[in-house]
Design a protein around this motif. Structure first.
Motif, PDB file in Angstrom:
ATOM      1  N   SER A  19      12.822 -13.678   9.095  1.00 54.91           N
ATOM      2  CA  SER A  19      12.221 -12.347   9.219  1.00 54.91           C
ATOM      3  C   SER A  19      10.850 -12.363   8.569  1.00 54.91           C
ATOM      4  N   VAL A  20       9.907 -11.715   9.233  1.00 51.19           N
ATOM      5  CA  VAL A  20       8.521 -11.702   8.777  1.00 51.19           C
ATOM      6  C   VAL A  20       8.017 -10.261   8.759  1.00 51.19           C
ATOM      7  N   ALA A  21       7.388  -9.876   7.664  1.00 47.82           N
ATOM      8  CA  ALA A  21       6.716  -8.585   7.575  1.00 47.82           C
ATOM      9  C   ALA A  21       5.217  -8.828   7.552  1.00 47.82           C
ATOM     10  N   ILE A  22       4.493  -8.138   8.416  1.00 48.80           N
ATOM     11  CA  ILE A  22       3.039  -8.255   8.477  1.00 48.80           C
ATOM     12  C   ILE A  22       2.466  -6.888   8.146  1.00 48.80           C
ATOM     13  N   ILE A  23       1.657  -6.851   7.105  1.00 52.62           N
ATOM     14  CA  ILE A  23       1.110  -5.587   6.624  1.00 52.62           C
ATOM     15  C   ILE A  23      -0.330  -5.480   7.100  1.00 52.62           C
ATOM     16  N   GLY A  24      -0.618  -4.467   7.927  1.00 49.55           N
ATOM     17  CA  GLY A  24      -1.972  -4.257   8.409  1.00 49.55           C
ATOM     18  C   GLY A  24      -1.985  -3.863   9.873  1.00 49.55           C
ATOM     19  N   GLY A  25      -2.968  -3.084  10.254  1.00 55.75           N
ATOM     20  CA  GLY A  25      -3.045  -2.620  11.636  1.00 55.75           C
ATOM     21  C   GLY A  25      -4.251  -3.121  12.388  1.00 55.75           C
ATOM     22  N   GLY A  26      -4.991  -4.082  11.811  1.00 56.30           N
ATOM     23  CA  GLY A  26      -6.166  -4.619  12.475  1.00 56.30           C
ATOM     24  C   GLY A  26      -5.829  -5.756  13.414  1.00 56.30           C
ATOM     25  N   PRO A  27      -6.846  -6.361  14.035  1.00 58.36           N
ATOM     26  CA  PRO A  27      -6.593  -7.425  15.009  1.00 58.36           C
ATOM     27  C   PRO A  27      -5.929  -8.659  14.416  1.00 58.36           C
ATOM     28  N   THR A  28      -6.206  -8.973  13.156  1.00 60.53           N
ATOM     29  CA  THR A  28      -5.564 -10.128  12.534  1.00 60.53           C
ATOM     30  C   THR A  28      -4.056  -9.928  12.450  1.00 60.53           C
ATOM     31  N   VAL A  36      10.293  -9.819  13.672  1.00 60.55           N
ATOM     32  CA  VAL A  36       8.886  -9.689  13.303  1.00 60.55           C
ATOM     33  C   VAL A  36       8.553  -8.205  13.175  1.00 60.55           C
ATOM     34  N   HIS A  37       8.189  -7.782  11.972  1.00 58.52           N
ATOM     35  CA  HIS A  37       7.897  -6.387  11.671  1.00 58.52           C
ATOM     36  C   HIS A  37       6.397  -6.216  11.411  1.00 58.52           C
ATOM     37  N   LEU A  38       5.811  -5.210  12.047  1.00 54.75           N
ATOM     38  CA  LEU A  38       4.388  -4.907  11.843  1.00 54.75           C
ATOM     39  C   LEU A  38       4.265  -3.506  11.259  1.00 54.75           C
ATOM     40  N   PHE A  39       3.708  -3.410  10.065  1.00 55.10           N
ATOM     41  CA  PHE A  39       3.545  -2.139   9.358  1.00 55.10           C
ATOM     42  C   PHE A  39       2.063  -1.751   9.344  1.00 55.10           C
ATOM     43  N   PHE A  40       1.773  -0.492   9.673  1.00 53.23           N
ATOM     44  CA  PHE A  40       0.383  -0.035   9.676  1.00 53.23           C
ATOM     45  C   PHE A  40       0.338   1.449   9.316  1.00 53.23           C
ATOM     46  N   SER A  41      -0.803   1.886   8.816  1.00 52.70           N
ATOM     47  CA  SER A  41      -0.886   3.214   8.205  1.00 52.70           C
ATOM     48  C   SER A  41      -1.152   4.338   9.203  1.00 52.70           C
ATOM     49  N   GLN A  42      -1.659   4.006  10.385  1.00 46.37           N
ATOM     50  CA  GLN A  42      -1.928   5.047  11.377  1.00 46.37           C
ATOM     51  C   GLN A  42      -0.805   5.117  12.405  1.00 46.37           C
ATOM     52  N   HIS A  69       6.143  -0.293  12.798  1.00 43.16           N
ATOM     53  CA  HIS A  69       6.397   0.690  11.741  1.00 43.16           C
ATOM     54  C   HIS A  69       5.101   1.467  11.482  1.00 43.16           C
ATOM     55  N   PRO A  70       4.827   2.502  12.273  1.00 43.88           N
ATOM     56  CA  PRO A  70       3.614   3.288  12.031  1.00 43.88           C
ATOM     57  C   PRO A  70       3.736   4.158  10.788  1.00 43.88           C
ATOM     58  N   LEU A  71       2.596   4.627  10.319  1.00 41.59           N
ATOM     59  CA  LEU A  71       2.516   5.563   9.194  1.00 41.59           C
ATOM     60  C   LEU A  71       3.134   4.994   7.920  1.00 41.59           C
ATOM     61  N   HIS A  72       3.014   3.691   7.748  1.00 43.07           N
ATOM     62  CA  HIS A  72       3.461   3.012   6.524  1.00 43.07           C
ATOM     63  C   HIS A  72       2.231   2.471   5.783  1.00 43.07           C
ATOM     64  N   ARG A  73       1.986   3.009   4.624  1.00 48.25           N
ATOM     65  CA  ARG A  73       0.897   2.507   3.787  1.00 48.25           C
ATOM     66  C   ARG A  73       1.511   1.828   2.563  1.00 48.25           C
ATOM     67  N   ALA A  74       1.256   0.554   2.436  1.00 49.50           N
ATOM     68  CA  ALA A  74       1.897  -0.228   1.381  1.00 49.50           C
ATOM     69  C   ALA A  74       1.248   0.009   0.027  1.00 49.50           C
ATOM     70  N   ASP A  75       2.077  -0.049  -1.007  1.00 47.51           N
ATOM     71  CA  ASP A  75       1.557  -0.134  -2.372  1.00 47.51           C
ATOM     72  C   ASP A  75       1.113  -1.579  -2.592  1.00 47.51           C
ATOM     73  N   VAL A  76      -0.166  -1.770  -2.767  1.00 48.14           N
ATOM     74  CA  VAL A  76      -0.692  -3.124  -2.903  1.00 48.14           C
ATOM     75  C   VAL A  76      -0.564  -3.566  -4.359  1.00 48.14           C
ATOM     76  N   PRO A  77       0.191  -4.622  -4.632  1.00 48.41           N
ATOM     77  CA  PRO A  77       0.330  -5.099  -6.023  1.00 48.41           C
ATOM     78  C   PRO A  77      -1.029  -5.449  -6.625  1.00 48.41           C
ATOM     79  N   GLU A  78      -1.199  -5.107  -7.887  1.00 51.56           N
ATOM     80  CA  GLU A  78      -2.474  -5.387  -8.544  1.00 51.56           C
ATOM     81  C   GLU A  78      -2.772  -6.880  -8.595  1.00 51.56           C
ATOM     82  N   ASP A  79      -1.732  -7.691  -8.695  1.00 52.81           N
ATOM     83  CA  ASP A  79      -1.929  -9.133  -8.791  1.00 52.81           C
ATOM     84  C   ASP A  79      -1.755  -9.837  -7.444  1.00 52.81           C
TER      85      ASP A  79
END
Length: 373
Positions: free
Chosen positions: A142-151, A168-174, A201-211
């Motif tokens: 299982s793979v999670a891909i965070i981002g809604g751009g072309p990459t 294969v899961h694609l998460f994006f904020s819009q 998975h639309p309307l998902h905005r991830a908490d980006v770890p500081e590190d």
């Protein structure tokens, strides 16, 4: 007569194409921390089919016919001394050098993951990174891909094509991916992903770890600032546009507040008549569109006009309203090109292999390519 010297700081796609154009009339020195072209394009095919990808996107500089005579330094620029028309270099082996220029082109690009880095690498480093990352993502159940751009979209589609049994899961904020593309393009690509059974998975905005280290895959649960329950995948790729300009050597007066290089409409750095910029580092517009859209041709024309003392003949770079081009890369059924008005142009695998790359890309755009040795 001694030719005027142009130094190009960065030999990614935009810098390389600029060097080929300028090499026709000037003494060109190209500076790169890599020993070859390592394109930042098409991450999906790079991970899913690395052997196919490197045929078209990982190319030794000495294979480019248009670079014959260009002095290519495996080095990094450590300082620009603009008032003296000089730069300082640090070579791959550690030696230092100061060279002068008549014109400087800043095309040092950005870094935002293992697929775009600014540090020194040799050929072995590049091949090892390519193989390790591909093996890791293709072996994950299982793979999670965070981002809604072309990459992100490219990775999701290509991994699913190669591993249809993987989740294969694609998460994006819009509501839909690809926010900087034409609405028709967005709808067509979204439909294609659904038909592949990529889990959106639309309307998902991830908490980006500081590190967070975007140069490695993560394996920890993902939490969301938009309130959804945490998500756990075997492997997570962060493609969230966490861009860092390669600007450590650039004087502060040349930079925007967000660290990109200032650019006027002629791809010239304001306040520096003989310093130009092109590619992802150049803040021509919000999409930094000179990395595409024939920005290198405008730049080459304007550098020549500047050095010829004919600045009045410079041409403006005109960024398009929407991003366009290939999004998914070359897949089993060929290549899809999405136009600025959202139409799709399909190119079959035969045409991609026998016409698009050997004729249009390598012969016409890159001015010829020697065979692999």
């Amino acid at each position: 007569m001694t030719k005027k010297r142009i130094v190009i700081a960065g030999l990614g796609d935009a810098g390389l194409l600029s060097a080929i154009q300028l090499n026709k009339k000037f003494d060109v020195i190209g500076v790169s921390p890599k020993p070859c072209l390592v394109s930042g394009q098409e991450l999906g095919p790079r991970l899913a089919r690395p052997q196919d990808w490197q045929e078209n996107y990982l190319i030794d500089y000495d294979r480019f016919k248009g670079l014959k005579g260009v002095d290519i330094r495996h080095a990094k620029v450590s300082e620009i001394i603009a008032d003296e028309n000089k730069i300082n270099l640090v070579a791959y082996g550690g030696s230092q050098e100061t060279i002068s220029y008549d014109a400087l082109v800043i095309s040092s690009g950005t870094r935002n993951g293992f697929w775009r880095t600014g540090h020194f690498e040799n050929n072995d480093d590049i091949q090892r990174n390519l193989a390790e990352k591909s093996k890791a993502i293709l072996s994950a159940a299982s793979v999670a891909i965070i981002g809604g751009g072309p990459t992100a979209v490219s990775v999701a589609s290509n991994i699913k094509e190669m591993r249809p049994e993987a989740a294969v899961h694609l998460f994006f904020s819009q509501e839909m991916p690809l926010p900087t593309y034409h609405p028709r393009t967005r709808r067509k690509v979204e439909k294609f992903l659904k038909n592949q059974e990529v889990i959106l998975h639309p309307l998902h905005r991830a908490d980006v770890p500081e590190d967070l280290d975007v140069e490695v895959f993560s394996r920890n649960p993902i939490s969301w600032s938009t309130g959804q329950s945490p998500f756990d995948a075997v492997l997570t790729l962060w493609a969230i546009g966490k861009l860092t300009p390669n600007n450590e050597f650039i004087p502060a007066d040349m930079l925007t507040n967000d660290g990109f290089v200032k650019s006027d409409s002629f791809l010239r750095v304001p306040g520096h008549d003989n310093v130009f910029t092109v590619g992802d580092i150049a803040k021509t517009d919000d999409n930094r569109s000179s990395a595409r859209n024939a920005g290198h041709l405008v730049l080459a024309h304007n550098v020549q006009a500047c050095l010829d003392g004919s600045s009045e003949k410079m041409k403006p770079f005109k960024p398009p309203r929407y991003r366009w081009g290939s999004i998914l890369g070359v897949q089993k059924k060929g290549l899809s090109i999405f136009t600025p008005n959202g139409e799709r142009v399909g190119i079959s695998p035969w045409w991609v292999k026998n016409l698009l790359f050997p004729v249009f890309v390598w012969r016409l755009i890159y001015q010829g390519l020697e065979k692999r040795r």
